[in-house]
Design a protein around this motif. Structure first.
Motif, PDB file in Angstrom:
ATOM      1  N   UNK A  17      16.769  17.429  11.868  1.00  0.00           N
ATOM      2  CA  UNK A  17      15.644  16.760  11.841  1.00  0.00           C
ATOM      3  C   UNK A  17      15.348  15.951  13.170  1.00  0.00           C
ATOM      4  N   UNK A  18      16.286  15.550  13.955  1.00  0.00           N
ATOM      5  CA  UNK A  18      16.342  14.982  15.358  1.00  0.00           C
ATOM      6  C   UNK A  18      15.645  15.939  16.250  1.00  0.00           C
ATOM      7  N   UNK A  19      15.899  17.170  16.003  1.00  0.00           N
ATOM      8  CA  UNK A  19      15.229  18.273  17.067  1.00  0.00           C
ATOM      9  C   UNK A  19      13.766  18.144  16.476  1.00  0.00           C
ATOM     10  N   UNK A  20      13.348  18.322  15.271  1.00  0.00           N
ATOM     11  CA  UNK A  20      12.108  18.242  14.959  1.00  0.00           C
ATOM     12  C   UNK A  20      11.316  17.103  15.238  1.00  0.00           C
ATOM     13  N   UNK A  21      12.108  15.964  15.419  1.00  0.00           N
ATOM     14  CA  UNK A  21      11.609  14.624  15.708  1.00  0.00           C
ATOM     15  C   UNK A  21      10.948  14.713  17.034  1.00  0.00           C
ATOM     16  N   UNK A  22      11.437  15.494  17.982  1.00  0.00           N
ATOM     17  CA  UNK A  22      11.034  15.703  19.351  1.00  0.00           C
ATOM     18  C   UNK A  22       9.588  16.116  19.469  1.00  0.00           C
ATOM     19  N   UNK A  23       9.431  17.141  18.389  1.00  0.00           N
ATOM     20  CA  UNK A  23       7.998  17.701  18.219  1.00  0.00           C
ATOM     21  C   UNK A  23       6.803  16.799  17.813  1.00  0.00           C
TER      22      UNK A  23
END
Length: 242
Positions: A103-109
Motif C-alpha cells: 500500500x505504501x508503494x502504491x501510495x507513491x503513484x
C-alpha cells in the motif's frame, strides 16, 4: 468506510517527500531551481520582461499539455502494476516486510498523480495570468513564483523518474515473491499427499478398509462432486493408488 486519497497520503507521510533532501529528486529539483533563478537574474528577465513574455506563455502552455499526457501514462502504469500483483504475492510481501508495504508503494503513484493534477491547474493559471495586461508583480514575488514553480515541476519530473525505477524493482520483487509462494504451495501439496498416504496406509494395515474398497469409494466421491474433468481425476487416483 471510504478513505480519501489525502488521508492515505497523510498516513503514509508522503507530504515529507517534498523536503526529503536525502532523495535525488529533491536535490536535483533544488539545484536546477537555484540555477534557473541565477540564470534569470543574469539575463535581466525581470527588468526586461516584455521580450520574454511570449516564451513564458508558450512554456507554461506546453508543459500543461505535456503533463496531461503524463497523467494518463501514470494512471495506466498504476493499472498495470495492480493487475500484476496477485493476492498471495501481496500477502507474502506484507508478511515478510511488514503490514501495508504494498500500500505504501502504491501510495507513491497516488502522490505523483495528485501532484501532476495540481501542476496542470497551476500552469494553466500561470498562462492566464501571463495573458492579462496586468502590471508585473514585485521582484521578490516574481522570483518566489519562478523558484516555487520550477522546484515543484522538477520535483515531479525526477520523482516520476525514480518511480519508474521502483516499478522495475517492484516487478522483479513480485516475481521473486511469486516463486516463494509457489514453492510454499508445492511443499504444502506434497505434505498433504504424504499425510493422506499415511492415513490410508494405517487404515489398510489395521484392516479397517481394503485398497479396492478405498478406490471404489474415492471414485464414487469424485463422481458425485462438482469438479471438472472427473475422468482424468479418477484415472489419476487409479494410477496413483494401484
Amino acid at each position: 468506510m471510504k478513505e480519501y486519497i489525502l488521508n492515505r497520503l497523510t498516513r503514509n507521510k508522503k507530504w515529507w517527500d517534498y523536503l526529503d533532501f536525502r532523495s535525488l529528486e529533491c536535490q536535483a529539483a533544488l539545484f536546477f531551481s537555484i540555477l534557473l533563478i541565477v540564470l534569470i537574474h543574469f539575463l535581466n528577465v525581470y527588468e526586461t520582461f516584455e521580450p520574454f513574455l511570449l516564451a513564458f506563455q508558450n512554456i507554461t502552455l506546453g508543459i500543461a499539455q505535456a503533463l496531461i499526457g503524463m497523467l494518463g501514462f501514470v494512471l495506466a502504469g498504476i493499472a498495470i502494476i495492480i493487475s500484476t500483483l496477485k493476492k498471495d504475492v501481496v500477502k507474502k510481501i506484507d508478511q515478510i516486510n511488514g503490514n501495508g508495504t504494498v500500500k505504501k508503494i502504491l501510495s507513491s503513484f497516488e502522490f505523483l498523480a495528485l501532484n501532476i493534477s495540481v501542476l496542470i491547474v497551476w500552469f494553466y493559471i500561470l498562462y492566464l495570468l501571463l495573458s492579462t495586461p496586468s502590471k508585473l508583480i514585485g521582484v521578490i514575488s516574481f522570483n518566489f513564483i519562478v523558484f516555487f514553480t520550477s522546484y515543484f515541476f522538477l520535483f515531479v519530473i525526477f520523482y516520476s523518474t525514480g518511480l519508474v525505477s521502483n516499478c522495475a524493482k517492484l516487478f522483479l520483487i513480485s516475481n521473486t515473491y511469486e516463486d516463494i509462494v509457489s514453492n510454499e504451495k508445492n511443499i504444502i501439496e506434497t505434505a498433504n499427499e504424504i499425510r493422506i498416504d499415511f492415513i490410508l496406509n494405517t487404515l489398510i494395515q489395521d484392516n479397517q478398509i481394503s485398497q479396492v474398497e478405498f478406490l471404489t469409494k474415492l471414485e464414487q466421491f469424485v463422481e458425485n462432486s462438482n469438479v471438472m474433468e472427473k475422468e482424468k481425476i479418477k484415472n489419476y487416483f487409479k494410477n496413483y493408488y494401484s
